[in-house]
Design a protein around this motif. Structure first.
Motif, short mmCIF file in Angstrom:
data_model
loop_
_atom_site.label_atom_id
_atom_site.label_comp_id
_atom_site.label_asym_id
_atom_site.label_seq_id
_atom_site.Cartn_x
_atom_site.Cartn_y
_atom_site.Cartn_z
N PHE A 142 24.11 40.54 21.66
CA PHE A 142 24.06 41.88 22.24
C PHE A 142 23.13 42.80 21.48
CE2 PHE A 142 25.54 46.20 23.14
CZ PHE A 142 25.40 46.19 24.52
N GLY A 143 23.14 42.71 20.16
CA GLY A 143 22.18 43.46 19.38
C GLY A 143 22.69 44.67 18.63
N ASP A 144 24.00 44.91 18.61
CA ASP A 144 24.50 46.02 17.79
C ASP A 144 25.91 45.69 17.29
OD1 ASP A 144 26.73 47.30 19.31
OD2 ASP A 144 25.19 47.70 20.79
N VAL A 145 26.35 46.49 16.34
CA VAL A 145 27.70 46.28 15.80
C VAL A 145 28.74 47.09 16.56
CG1 VAL A 145 26.93 45.70 13.48
CG2 VAL A 145 27.42 48.07 14.04
N GLY A 146 28.30 47.93 17.47
CA GLY A 146 29.24 48.70 18.28
C GLY A 146 29.82 49.89 17.55
N GLN A 147 30.65 49.66 16.60
CA GLN A 147 31.35 50.71 15.88
C GLN A 147 31.50 50.24 14.45
OE1 GLN A 147 32.21 53.71 15.38
NE2 GLN A 147 33.83 54.11 16.82
N PRO A 159 24.87 51.91 14.42
CA PRO A 159 24.77 53.32 14.79
C PRO A 159 24.89 54.22 13.57
CG PRO A 159 26.90 52.44 15.44
CD PRO A 159 26.09 51.28 14.92
N THR A 160 24.22 55.35 13.60
CA THR A 160 24.27 56.27 12.46
C THR A 160 25.57 57.06 12.43
OG1 THR A 160 23.27 58.10 13.68
CG2 THR A 160 21.76 56.57 12.58
N MET A 161 26.13 57.32 13.58
CA MET A 161 27.35 58.12 13.72
C MET A 161 27.13 59.54 13.18
SD MET A 161 29.94 55.04 12.90
CE MET A 161 31.25 55.29 14.06
N ARG A 162 25.86 59.94 13.12
CA ARG A 162 25.48 61.26 12.65
C ARG A 162 25.85 62.30 13.71
NH1 ARG A 162 19.77 61.00 12.69
NH2 ARG A 162 20.29 59.13 11.62
N ILE A 215 32.38 59.42 25.81
CA ILE A 215 32.18 58.23 24.98
C ILE A 215 31.17 58.56 23.89
CG2 ILE A 215 30.38 57.21 26.44
CD1 ILE A 215 31.78 54.46 25.70
N LEU A 216 31.52 58.22 22.68
CA LEU A 216 30.66 58.52 21.54
C LEU A 216 29.37 57.72 21.62
CD1 LEU A 216 33.52 58.49 18.95
CD2 LEU A 216 32.25 60.49 19.73
N PRO A 217 28.26 58.34 21.31
CA PRO A 217 26.97 57.66 21.44
C PRO A 217 26.74 56.58 20.38
CG PRO A 217 26.66 59.82 20.47
CD PRO A 217 28.12 59.71 20.84
N LEU A 218 25.97 55.58 20.76
CA LEU A 218 25.50 54.56 19.82
C LEU A 218 24.04 54.87 19.57
CD1 LEU A 218 27.10 51.37 21.40
CD2 LEU A 218 27.92 52.70 19.46
N GLU A 219 23.79 55.73 18.60
CA GLU A 219 22.44 56.29 18.41
C GLU A 219 21.38 55.24 18.10
OE1 GLU A 219 24.99 56.96 16.36
OE2 GLU A 219 25.53 59.04 16.61
N ALA A 220 21.72 54.18 17.44
CA ALA A 220 20.72 53.20 17.03
C ALA A 220 20.29 52.27 18.17
CB ALA A 220 21.25 52.36 15.87
N TYR A 221 21.20 52.03 19.11
CA TYR A 221 20.91 51.09 20.19
C TYR A 221 19.84 51.65 21.10
CZ TYR A 221 21.60 48.05 24.16
OH TYR A 221 21.40 47.17 25.18
N PRO A 222 18.85 50.94 21.55
CA PRO A 222 18.60 49.52 21.36
C PRO A 222 17.62 49.23 20.23
CG PRO A 222 17.17 50.29 23.09
CD PRO A 222 17.95 51.49 22.58
N TYR A 223 17.37 50.19 19.36
CA TYR A 223 16.34 50.03 18.33
C TYR A 223 16.86 49.56 16.99
CZ TYR A 223 14.03 52.68 21.93
OH TYR A 223 13.55 53.08 23.15
#
Length: 95
Positions: A72-77, A40-43, A28-36
């Protein structure tokens, strides 16, 4: 119930991810920005998916919620998941 496996039995990706009598793993691709952060940067996803491919993972998974849920606090993708997964898969050998 056997109709779906028969339809895809010739597809190399399906056979790899759903190999009979074998345990297969997906990444599963990481959500680098979560929970901060919210987005996600998708870098480094191309490099990460190549590494997962080299390690023998059978599939890539991505969040398929391209909207922001304040509770939830993020856009997911941030990209369409199917287009993004196709792009990443095109940079691998077996996934």
């Amino acid at each position: 119930m056997q109709l779906i496996p028969q339809l895809f039995s010739a597809h190399a990706g399906f056979r790899r991810a759903f190999a009979p009598s074998r345990l297969t793993l997906g990444f599963i691709l990481p959500l680098e920005a979560y929970p901060y952060g919210h987005t996600p940067t998708m870098r480094d996803h191309v490099e990460t998916t190549r590494f997962a491919d080299d390690l023998g993972f059978a599939a890539l998974w991505a969040r398929d919620v391209p909207t922001y849920d304040p509770s939830f606090g993020d856009v997911g993708q941030i990209f369409d998941p199917f287009t993004y997964l196709a792009f990443l898969a095109s940079n691998t050998k077996r996934i």
